[in-house]
Design an enzyme around this catalytic site. Structure first.
Site, PDB file in Angstrom:
ATOM      1  N   THR A   1      -6.009   2.592  -6.954  1.00 42.14           N
ATOM      2  CA  THR A   1      -7.272   2.564  -6.222  1.00 42.14           C
ATOM      3  C   THR A   1      -8.086   3.813  -6.523  1.00 42.14           C
ATOM      4  O   THR A   1      -7.605   4.930  -6.351  1.00 42.14           O
ATOM      5  CB  THR A   1      -7.020   2.447  -4.714  1.00 42.14           C
ATOM      6  OG1 THR A   1      -6.326   1.219  -4.451  1.00 42.14           O
ATOM      7  CG2 THR A   1      -8.327   2.451  -3.935  1.00 42.14           C
TER       8      THR A   1
ATOM      9  N   HIS B   1     -13.844  -1.977  -1.390  1.00 43.72           N
ATOM     10  CA  HIS B   1     -12.881  -1.560  -0.370  1.00 43.72           C
ATOM     11  C   HIS B   1     -13.134  -2.298   0.947  1.00 43.72           C
ATOM     12  O   HIS B   1     -12.982  -1.739   2.037  1.00 43.72           O
ATOM     13  CB  HIS B   1     -12.945  -0.048  -0.148  1.00 43.72           C
ATOM     14  CG  HIS B   1     -11.605   0.574   0.120  1.00 43.72           C
ATOM     15  ND1 HIS B   1     -10.878   1.223  -0.844  1.00 43.72           N
ATOM     16  CD2 HIS B   1     -10.858   0.656   1.243  1.00 43.72           C
ATOM     17  CE1 HIS B   1      -9.746   1.681  -0.315  1.00 43.72           C
ATOM     18  NE2 HIS B   1      -9.709   1.342   0.953  1.00 43.72           N
TER      19      HIS B   1
ATOM     20  N   LYS C   1      -8.464  -0.553  -9.232  1.00 46.95           N
ATOM     21  CA  LYS C   1      -9.095  -1.220  -8.085  1.00 46.95           C
ATOM     22  C   LYS C   1     -10.246  -0.367  -7.538  1.00 46.95           C
ATOM     23  O   LYS C   1     -10.080   0.832  -7.319  1.00 46.95           O
ATOM     24  CB  LYS C   1      -8.066  -1.462  -6.976  1.00 46.95           C
ATOM     25  CG  LYS C   1      -8.600  -2.177  -5.751  1.00 46.95           C
ATOM     26  CD  LYS C   1      -7.475  -2.448  -4.752  1.00 46.95           C
ATOM     27  CE  LYS C   1      -7.981  -3.205  -3.538  1.00 46.95           C
ATOM     28  NZ  LYS C   1      -8.877  -2.416  -2.686  1.00 46.95           N
TER      29      LYS C   1
ATOM     30  N   TYR D   1      -2.801   5.738  -4.795  1.00 38.81           N
ATOM     31  CA  TYR D   1      -4.003   6.577  -4.825  1.00 38.81           C
ATOM     32  C   TYR D   1      -3.741   7.792  -5.711  1.00 38.81           C
ATOM     33  O   TYR D   1      -2.585   8.163  -5.940  1.00 38.81           O
ATOM     34  CB  TYR D   1      -4.349   7.080  -3.414  1.00 38.81           C
ATOM     35  CG  TYR D   1      -4.792   6.027  -2.445  1.00 38.81           C
ATOM     36  CD1 TYR D   1      -6.070   5.483  -2.500  1.00 38.81           C
ATOM     37  CD2 TYR D   1      -3.945   5.583  -1.434  1.00 38.81           C
ATOM     38  CE1 TYR D   1      -6.491   4.527  -1.586  1.00 38.81           C
ATOM     39  CE2 TYR D   1      -4.351   4.630  -0.517  1.00 38.81           C
ATOM     40  CZ  TYR D   1      -5.618   4.102  -0.599  1.00 38.81           C
ATOM     41  OH  TYR D   1      -6.031   3.161   0.297  1.00 38.81           O
TER      42      TYR D   1
ATOM     43  N   SER E   1       0.822  -1.207   0.000  1.00 36.71           N
ATOM     44  CA  SER E   1       0.000   0.000   0.000  1.00 36.71           C
ATOM     45  C   SER E   1       0.859   1.261   0.000  1.00 36.71           C
ATOM     46  O   SER E   1       1.951   1.291   0.582  1.00 36.71           O
ATOM     47  CB  SER E   1      -0.903  -0.006   1.235  1.00 36.71           C
ATOM     48  OG  SER E   1      -1.549   1.244   1.398  1.00 36.71           O
TER      49      SER E   1
END
Length: 382
Positions: free
Chosen positions: A155, A278, A254, A129, A106
């Site tokens: 994401t 999520h 995602k 992100y 992440s």
């Protein structure tokens, strides 16, 4: 307590972690209805038992984005995952590499990309992100390339954080400054094993990938403040052209729950999508991943690779996801709880459980390889 199933690890994690960390992993948005439906809808998919077929050899291998892996699963990205065990992302990545499945780090991991990449014998996937500071994103993408990450997972379902009320009740969020720190410290002191192993010896606790923008500010308050101010709610599909132009490797989008968005991702030139809500942590009340997956898989066909996550608590759940149309499954809470309970050993055990349960499930449905799993492997959907 000995963990005989993935579900057992949840209880072991609850016993070991301070409540604010356990609730962060375990909780969802609002009333947590989607969180519950992710699990129940998937578990309620009835498999078709078939008999008198030669299932003496079961092949669980698959090839995703040019790389062969031992199982059609990945360890999905989990924010703050590394604080659940000492240098937790490092331990999880080692377990994934040993099992020959991908580990996806992440953006908001505890351990920085460079540290985890050096510890793993296999290349990492990286999750990103859309952040307001595009210069920081360019620098981060350069770091991803330097560490030879083959796949970027982007994401898109978090233009702003969901309402996660458990985090407010536990003191993780909504209790800034000294008051919040003292509350969390008090919870940690009641879990001495975690406090010693992770709280003391697991330092530094800063978010490694955000060090260029956070500097010496590394507390949970700093993380939540950064997240609230830097996620970009103005992003549209046009902005994703910038990602496609900036990244020349496989790109996975995602957070897809609607067939129209799946088609838009294919039109963008994405190589894959993750059907995901999520983990029920964003918009409560949306479809579970199990219910959203089949129409999405039908909509995009072979235009891109469809992956899925949400509610997976066993190898049989992986079989169900593949039968519903996924080509691979991202594990989330399953590996996070195992990491919190037993570190690298726990994550390795979860992957072994997945392998064993998949093998038995496939044999009893008459499938000898993952490519044979299809809608014919399950009872007709109502």
């Amino acid at each position: 307590m000995i963990a005989a199933s993935i579900q057992d690890y949840r209880e072991l994690a609850r016993r070991r972690l301070p409540p604010f960390l356990f609730d962060y992993i375990d909780g969802g948005a609002n009333a947590e209805q989607t969180l519950r439906n992710n699990v129940s809808d998937l578990a309620n998919i009835a498999l078709r038992q078939r008999v008198l077929r030669d299932v003496s050899k079961i092949d669980l291998t698959t090839t995703l984005f040019g790389a062969q892996q031992s199982l059609p699963v990945m360890l999905g990205p989990i924010g703050l995952g590394g604080i659940n065990a000492r240098r937790g992302e490092v331990q999880a990545a080692r377990a994934a590499a040993a099992a020959n499945v991908p580990f996806c780090l992440s953006t908001v991991s505890l351990c920085p990309l460079e540290e985890v990449a050096k510890a793993s014998s296999k290349p990492l996937w990286f999750q990103l992100y859309m952040i307001r500071d595009r210069a920081f994103m360019r620098d981060l993408l350069a770091e991803v390339r330097r560490n030879a990450c083959p796949v970027l997972v982007f994401t898109v379902d978090m233009p702003m954080p969901g309402s996660r009320y458990r985090d407010y009740r536990s003191g993780l969020a909504g209790a800034p400054g000294l008051k919040g720190a003292l509350r969390r410290t008090g919870q940690a002191l009641l879990k001495p094993d975690w406090a010693w192993d992770v709280g003391i010896w697991g330092r530094p606790h800063g978010l490694g990938n955000l060090r260029p923008v956070l500097g010496n500010k590394s507390g949970l308050d700093d993380y939540f403040a950064w997240m609230a101010n830097n996620f970009d709610p103005s992003v549209t599909w046009k902005d994703l052209d910038w990602i496609r132009e900036s990244w020349d490797g496989p790109l996975i989008i995602k957070g897809i729950l609607d067939p129209e968005d799946a088609r838009a991702a294919a039109d963008l030139g994405a190589d894959g999508i993750v059907v995901s809500n999520h983990g029920g942590r964003q918009l409560d009340g949306v479809l579970s991943s199990a219910r959203a997956l089949p129409p999405i898989a039908d909509a995009v066909g072979d235009r891109l690779t469809v992956l899925a996550d949400g509610g997976v608590r066993s190898g049989l759940d992986v079989v169900r996801m593949l039968a519903l149309g996924a080509k691979g499954v991202l594990l989330g809470r399953a590996w996070a709880f195992a990491l919190a309970a037993r570190g690298e050993t726990g994550v390795a055990h979860v992957l072994e459980l997945i392998k064993k349960e998949m093998s038995i499930g496939m044999a009893l449905t008459g499938a000898t390889n993952v490519g044979e799993l299809s809608r014919d492997s399950i009872e007709k959907l109502s």
